[in-house]
Motif scaffolding. Structure first.
Motif, PDB file in Angstrom:
ATOM      1  N   UNK A 150       8.598  -6.345   1.887  1.00  0.00           N
ATOM      2  CA  UNK A 150       7.332  -6.905   2.360  1.00  0.00           C
ATOM      3  C   UNK A 150       6.252  -5.832   2.336  1.00  0.00           C
ATOM      4  N   UNK A 151       5.046  -6.251   2.020  1.00  0.00           N
ATOM      5  CA  UNK A 151       3.878  -5.370   2.099  1.00  0.00           C
ATOM      6  C   UNK A 151       3.051  -5.846   3.300  1.00  0.00           C
ATOM      7  N   UNK A 152       2.714  -4.909   4.161  1.00  0.00           N
ATOM      8  CA  UNK A 152       1.987  -5.251   5.390  1.00  0.00           C
ATOM      9  C   UNK A 152       0.524  -4.838   5.244  1.00  0.00           C
ATOM     10  N   UNK A 153      -0.399  -5.755   5.536  1.00  0.00           N
ATOM     11  CA  UNK A 153      -1.838  -5.491   5.398  1.00  0.00           C
ATOM     12  C   UNK A 153      -2.564  -5.796   6.704  1.00  0.00           C
ATOM     13  N   UNK A 157       1.365 -10.380   5.864  1.00  0.00           N
ATOM     14  CA  UNK A 157       2.619  -9.872   5.304  1.00  0.00           C
ATOM     15  C   UNK A 157       2.865 -10.615   4.000  1.00  0.00           C
ATOM     16  N   UNK A 158       3.234  -9.904   2.950  1.00  0.00           N
ATOM     17  CA  UNK A 158       3.448 -10.585   1.676  1.00  0.00           C
ATOM     18  C   UNK A 158       4.494  -9.837   0.858  1.00  0.00           C
ATOM     19  N   UNK A 163      -1.144  -1.486   4.717  1.00  0.00           N
ATOM     20  CA  UNK A 163      -0.719  -0.562   5.767  1.00  0.00           C
ATOM     21  C   UNK A 163       0.619   0.104   5.461  1.00  0.00           C
ATOM     22  N   UNK A 164       1.623  -0.685   5.063  1.00  0.00           N
ATOM     23  CA  UNK A 164       2.953  -0.108   4.804  1.00  0.00           C
ATOM     24  C   UNK A 164       3.840  -1.106   4.072  1.00  0.00           C
ATOM     25  N   UNK A 197       9.533 -14.570   0.551  1.00  0.00           N
ATOM     26  CA  UNK A 197       8.593 -13.894  -0.350  1.00  0.00           C
ATOM     27  C   UNK A 197       7.167 -14.408  -0.269  1.00  0.00           C
ATOM     28  N   UNK A 198       6.896 -15.395   0.584  1.00  0.00           N
ATOM     29  CA  UNK A 198       5.531 -15.929   0.684  1.00  0.00           C
ATOM     30  C   UNK A 198       4.739 -15.189   1.772  1.00  0.00           C
TER      31      UNK A 198
END
Ligand code: MEV
Length: 371
Positions: free
Chosen positions: A216-219, A191-192, A202-203, A21-22
């Motif tokens: 995960x949230x991708x930026x 990624x977070x 992004x997704x 999760x980090x």
């Protein structure tokens, strides 16, 4: 014939911690995996001049099932500058490059308004790239529409999604989308477990792992022009390391000593500090965060004597040094303004060194003919 390529990646912050999760930050490197696909000369699949054995190449087989089910057999050739088993995302680069080549050769049917008739997308119904397809194309939606071929059929999001599904399948269900997102989108990626303020989202990616469901949230991390003054020098120990094994060892260690989760959280804090430094071009702070991250990874037991030797050799000419990827072998990375000196120091210490710009182009089609 279609030739596609995707870059290797170098994790600047947050390996291992990203599975809990980090946040993690990775950049695409100059070293790429190139894939060429052509129609097979007979009724068999060929890989590198040999008959293709699916059980030996789960990444390729997974993509074949998802993108090329019951179609005419192909010949696949791989020419990769990303060393395998070294923490540079060689399998992600291969999966993403092959997904790009297959999609470009297969094409994509789209409606007049550009919406997809087929494909894998988190926003499309019934396109679960993560389920194991055994019959038919899992990504197929409906017939008809106009057929787009070649690079016009590519979609970075789809490549990232397919790549992650394939990595997860062959890594025992423990794979963050870090490597595959970097190979697909290129540049610098964060990624977070949450949407991070100040970075372009992004997704999202979801995965059922042995430790529970993960999201995960991708930026994208946009970098200022001065980042180009520095280079990454990557030093390969030549010690082969298996990501799935190291990841499983860390998981067992954290299960036995849950209080060590504090170290994982500290890595997460460093990733956020490092991502801000990358975004604002503060090179010295960026290097400091990398070296601090290394100390924590060493504490987790994922370094090894060979990595420490290369790290010590590179440190005097660098702004920051750390291991990169799963560890216990594989590669270290140095952020440096003197790449030739750092490169020499690593090679003198017995490593194989590669110089790279920070954040190269993502997956692309390099050549296409006679589709
Ligand atoms: C491997 O390159 C990085 C790890 O964090 C695993 C992963 O993110 O899937 C160790």
């Amino acid at each position: 014939m279609v030739r596609a390529s995707a870059p290797g990646k170098c994790i600047l912050f947050g390996e291992h911690a990203v599975l809990y999760g980090q946040p993690a930050v990775a950049v695409a490197i100059e070293q790429r995996c190139n894939i060429t696909i052509t129609d097979s000369v007979d009724d068999k699949w060929h890989l590198e001049g040999m008959i293709f054995k699916p059980e030996k190449h789960p990444h390729i087989d997974g993509l074949r099932k998802r993108l090329w089910h019951e179609r005419q057999p192909l010949t696949i050739n791989i020419d990769s500058a990303v060393p395998s088993g070294s923490g540079l995302g060689s399998s992600a680069a291969l999966s993403v490059a092959l997904a790009a080549a297959l999609r470009a050769k297969r094409g994509r049917r789209v409606a007049a308004d550009g919406s997809w008739h087929e494909g894998f997308s988190a926003s499309l119904f019934q396109t679960d790239a993560y389920s194991k397809p055994d019959k038919g194309d899992a990504g197929h939606i409906s017939p008809g529409g106009e057929l787009l071929l070649g690079r016009a059929a590519l979609d970075s999001d789809e490549l990232a999604l397919l790549g992650h599904a394939i990595e997860a399948e062959s890594q025992g269900g423990r794979a963050s989308p870090t490597d595959t997102a970097t190979a697909s989108y290129g540049g610098a990626v964060m990624i977070s477990d949450r949407r991070e303020r100040g970075f372009d989202w992004l997704c999202s990616r979801r995965l059922a792992t042995p430790e529970g469901d993960r999201q995960w949230e991708v930026h994208r991390v946009k970098m200022p022009a001065n980042i180009d003054q520095a280079r990454l020098v990557i030093g390969n120990t030549g010690v082969h390391s298996r990501t799935a094994t190291v990841v499983a060892d860390v998981a067992a260690q954290l299960k036995q000593n849950p209080e060590r989760m504090l170290e994982i959280e500290t890595i997460g804090d460093l990733s956020r500090r490092g991502a801000s430094a990358l975004r604002s071009g503060e090179l010295e702070e960026l290097g400091r965060c990398m070296s601090e991250n290394h100390l924590l990874l060493r504490g987790l037991g994922v370094s090894c004597p060979e990595l420490e030797t290369l790290i010590q050799a590179a440190a005097p000419t660098s702004l920051g040094v750390k291991l990169t990827g799963a560890g216990r072998g594989g590669c270290m990375v140095a952020l440096t303004m003197e790449p030739t000196l750092t490169c020499g120091a690593i090679e003198l210490a017995g490593g194989r060194a590669y110089i790279s710009e920070i954040g190269c182009e993502g997956a692309r089609i390099d050549r296409e003919s006679g589709n």
